[in-house]
Enzyme design. Sequence first.
Site, mmCIF file in Angstrom:
data_model
loop_
_atom_site.group_PDB
_atom_site.id
_atom_site.type_symbol
_atom_site.label_atom_id
_atom_site.label_comp_id
_atom_site.label_asym_id
_atom_site.label_seq_id
_atom_site.Cartn_x
_atom_site.Cartn_y
_atom_site.Cartn_z
ATOM 1 N N HIS A 141 -7.838 -5.377 -0.550
ATOM 2 C CA HIS A 141 -6.710 -4.581 -0.068
ATOM 3 C C HIS A 141 -6.359 -5.012 1.363
ATOM 4 O O HIS A 141 -7.234 -5.152 2.207
ATOM 5 C CB HIS A 141 -7.078 -3.100 -0.089
ATOM 6 C CG HIS A 141 -5.915 -2.195 0.096
ATOM 7 N ND1 HIS A 141 -5.143 -1.741 -0.956
ATOM 8 C CD2 HIS A 141 -5.382 -1.637 1.209
ATOM 9 C CE1 HIS A 141 -4.199 -0.949 -0.494
ATOM 10 N NE2 HIS A 141 -4.315 -0.873 0.825
ATOM 11 N N ASP A 171 -10.254 -4.013 -4.991
ATOM 12 C CA ASP A 171 -9.464 -2.960 -4.368
ATOM 13 C C ASP A 171 -9.501 -1.746 -5.296
ATOM 14 O O ASP A 171 -9.261 -1.879 -6.499
ATOM 15 C CB ASP A 171 -8.022 -3.459 -4.194
ATOM 16 C CG ASP A 171 -7.087 -2.458 -3.543
ATOM 17 O OD1 ASP A 171 -7.473 -1.302 -3.323
ATOM 18 O OD2 ASP A 171 -5.939 -2.844 -3.260
ATOM 19 N N SER A 219 0.840 -1.197 0.000
ATOM 20 C CA SER A 219 0.000 0.000 0.000
ATOM 21 C C SER A 219 0.880 1.253 0.000
ATOM 22 O O SER A 219 1.653 1.455 -0.940
ATOM 23 C CB SER A 219 -0.966 -0.048 1.185
ATOM 24 O OG SER A 219 -2.016 0.868 1.033
#
Length: 290
Positions: free
Chosen positions: A258, A228, A130
């Site tokens: 995610h 996501d 991320s």
Amino acid sequence: NNNNNNNNNNNNNNNNNDDEFVVENLEEKTFQMPVKIYTPEKGEGPFPCLIWYHGGGFCIGSIDDYVYEVICRDIANQVGCVVVSVEYRLAPEYKFPTQIEDAYNALTWVYNNSEHLNINPNLLAVGGDSAGGSLSAVMSIMTRDRGGPGLKHQLLIYPCMTNPLTDDVQSHVKYYDGPLLSHDIITWFMDQLFDDMTVGLNHHYVKLLENPDLSLLPPATIINALHDPLSDHGSLYAQKLEENNIPVTHSVYRKSIHGFFGSQLGESSEAMAEACAALRDSFGIDKIVY
């Protein structure tokens, strides 16, 4: 150029050598950045090294989070490399681009202290999930532009590679409400990160998809979850890297959301195996150590 804090934190279930060091910021002498160092259980080194940047929207997360301890230990043992997990400073207390400069400080500290850390300075890689994936991509560009340490690989786990709040990326629209990572949550992260969100979201280290020069970067492994809002970022960046003749592998885990990497649920183990295989290949390691 570094300040050794305490390196006797060896209380863990895997008998790893988990050392804690402190990186001294050379420009701000009052700031010291913790890192955790994971050494593989087998082998004597000098080892290759992965510098790992955790996720959390640049606002939350820590090297002490259980999921990142699991990720770093698994990579250290399955790859046979040292993993340095970096506690970069977070928003809103520290605004962009503090996180990027901290990440680069850590990278150069690892390189400059390679002998002490028992690593091979010619076998370095960056990786993260991320926000940490975004930092890893930026580090690959920044170290090229600044003439910094060379990198063998960039491991990008569902990174954010452009303005995540637009409606011109299909996954932004399809997964506007998540699951887990929604448009509202991303907006909150961006509002914490930037003094001026409009200016910040147009910064060249945020809009990596629009970067005019992606040449001479290390090979990349990009891992995405299908469900996501950032899913399409990976495929779009992979295409850009390919256009610049950068070797890249891109995988989309179709049952995942995610945050799945390192969760030990669903397709997490498969994604971890892929990531470790890519790092072993980039480091020239033939077999699984763990």
